[in-house]
Design an enzyme around this catalytic site. Structure first.
Site, PDB file in Angstrom:
ATOM      1  CD  GLU A  66      24.365 -97.819  87.733  1.00 55.72           C
ATOM      2  OE1 GLU A  66      25.334 -98.238  86.922  1.00 55.72           O
ATOM      3  OE2 GLU A  66      24.205 -98.153  89.215  1.00 55.72           O
TER       4      GLU A  66
ATOM      5  CG  HIS B 211      10.011 -83.625 109.641  1.00 54.67           C
ATOM      6  ND1 HIS B 211       9.507 -83.036 110.695  1.00 54.67           N
ATOM      7  CD2 HIS B 211       9.477 -84.860 109.483  1.00 54.67           C
ATOM      8  CE1 HIS B 211       9.005 -83.979 111.639  1.00 54.67           C
ATOM      9  NE2 HIS B 211       8.965 -84.976 110.740  1.00 54.67           N
TER      10      HIS B 211
ATOM     11  CE  LYS C  16      33.707 -97.321  87.911  1.00 54.51           C
ATOM     12  NZ  LYS C  16      33.320 -98.732  87.733  1.00 54.51           N
TER      13      LYS C  16
END
Length: 344
Positions: free
Chosen positions: A230, A246, A340
């Site tokens: 950001e 892993h 948004k």
């Protein structure tokens, strides 16, 4: 150009000053008023912290911060719905700085249907209206910040809630130590030549890959990744030890700088399990075979809680400086705002 010139040119909303005065957010939470929650700890057996962005990071950080003290399970929920196990013995903490985060509002509504106990944390917005409609406890945050620059408000309000519910002991001493530390670090990181500036300069032109340790510092690692996204307008990636060993470790077998121009950032702490420390050392050997530089971040403070807050604050400053060094406004979040708008 001097650092001050970069700031003057690109920091249009003066987030530099916000960072310098972040400790005041902690002071606000100490002086803030807290309502009667309407229930006691005997009535809950699990806690869900529902939020996105900085509000969710605060929940992750709380779990690291209180890893030796939590007596009930705590999970962080980043979705529109709640886990199926949420019931009348569940406490939902709905945290949204703006009060309008749609995922958090949706989880609030579901919590009401399920009969959960609810506490709301926000500056207002739709969440405050919902809290009033359903007689839920509401804690008002200080206005005037971008949510990601309000971590001091959201985190220390959460800490205060846990304290008032008697889930943890009084945190007065450690909180005062963090205030003192953030004041001191703000003075250090405001100089022309400082650690945050140095690390930011090293990262210009590179994609950061951040490794932390599960349950100890994973919130710090993810916070740094998110702030680089950001504030610095930069792709960054984060994984945790031992899980990284892993799967992602295999990617380093064929990694070449010409294919992925990256630098690795280690988040380290002296209290890691001995095998985790060994894992970091061994993986370092593999990473260095690809001529990739590793930058290690480690706090020298005495108390674990103070150390992780030291690293959280450093992460914020690094991302701020990297943003202005790259010629970007650390306040601008165009794609988030556009998303948004489209969703609404």
């Amino acid at each position: 150009m001097k650092i001050s010139e970069f700031i003057q040119k690109y920091d249009t909303q003066n987030q530099y000053q916000v960072l310098k005065e972040t400790y005041k957010q902690i002071e606000f939470t100490i002086q803030n008023s807290y309502p009667d929650f309407g229930f006691n700890i005997d009535q809950i057996d699990k806690i869900i912290i529902s939020g996105l962005g900085g509000s969710a990071i605060s929940g992750d950080l709380l779990k690291n911060f209180l890893k030796e003290e939590l007596s009930v399970p705590v999970i962080v929920n980043r979705n529109y719905f709640l886990p199926s196990f949420a019931d009348e013995k569940t406490l939902l903490i709905a945290s949204s700085y703006s009060g309008n985060t749609e995922e958090t509002l949706s989880s609030f509504s579901e919590a009401v249907k399920k009969g959960c106990k609810v506490i709301c944390i926000s500056t207002g917005g739709k969440l405050e209206k919902l809290a009033q409609e359903h007689s839920a406890a509401f804690i008002r945050l200080q206005k005037g910040f971008q949510p990601r620059y309000a971590l001091g408000l959201s985190f220390f309000t959460l800490l205060k809630v846990f304290e008032k519910l008697k889930l943890i002991d009084n945190q007065k001493e450690v909180t005062e130590n963090i205030i003192s530390l953030w004041k001191r670090r703000a003075a250090e990181y405001s100089t022309e030549d400082n650690l945050a500036v140095s690390i930011a300069q090293q990262l210009v032109g590179f994609i950061p890959v951040i490794y932390s340790a599960s349950d100890y510092s994973n919130a710090v690692g993810y916070r740094l990744k998110s702030q680089l996204n950001e504030n610095s307008k930069l792709h960054a990636f984060h994984h945790e030890f031992p899980e990284m060993n892993h799967n992602e470790i295999i990617g380093w077998e064929t990694h070449q700088q010409k294919n992925l121009h990256t630098k690795v950032i280690y988040i380290l702490d002296e209290t890691y399990h001995p095998q985790i420390k060994k894992r970091f050392q061994i993986v370092s050997e593999f990473i260095k075979k690809s001529d990739t530089e590793i930058i290690s971040l480690k706090s020298q403070e005495k108390d674990f809680k103070v150390r992780i807050m030291d690293l959280i604050f450093l992460a914020d400053w690094i991302s701020f400086y990297l943003g202005v060094f790259r010629g970007f406004d650390p306040s601008e979040i165009e794609y988030i705002n556009l998303l948004k708008e489209r969703l609404s």
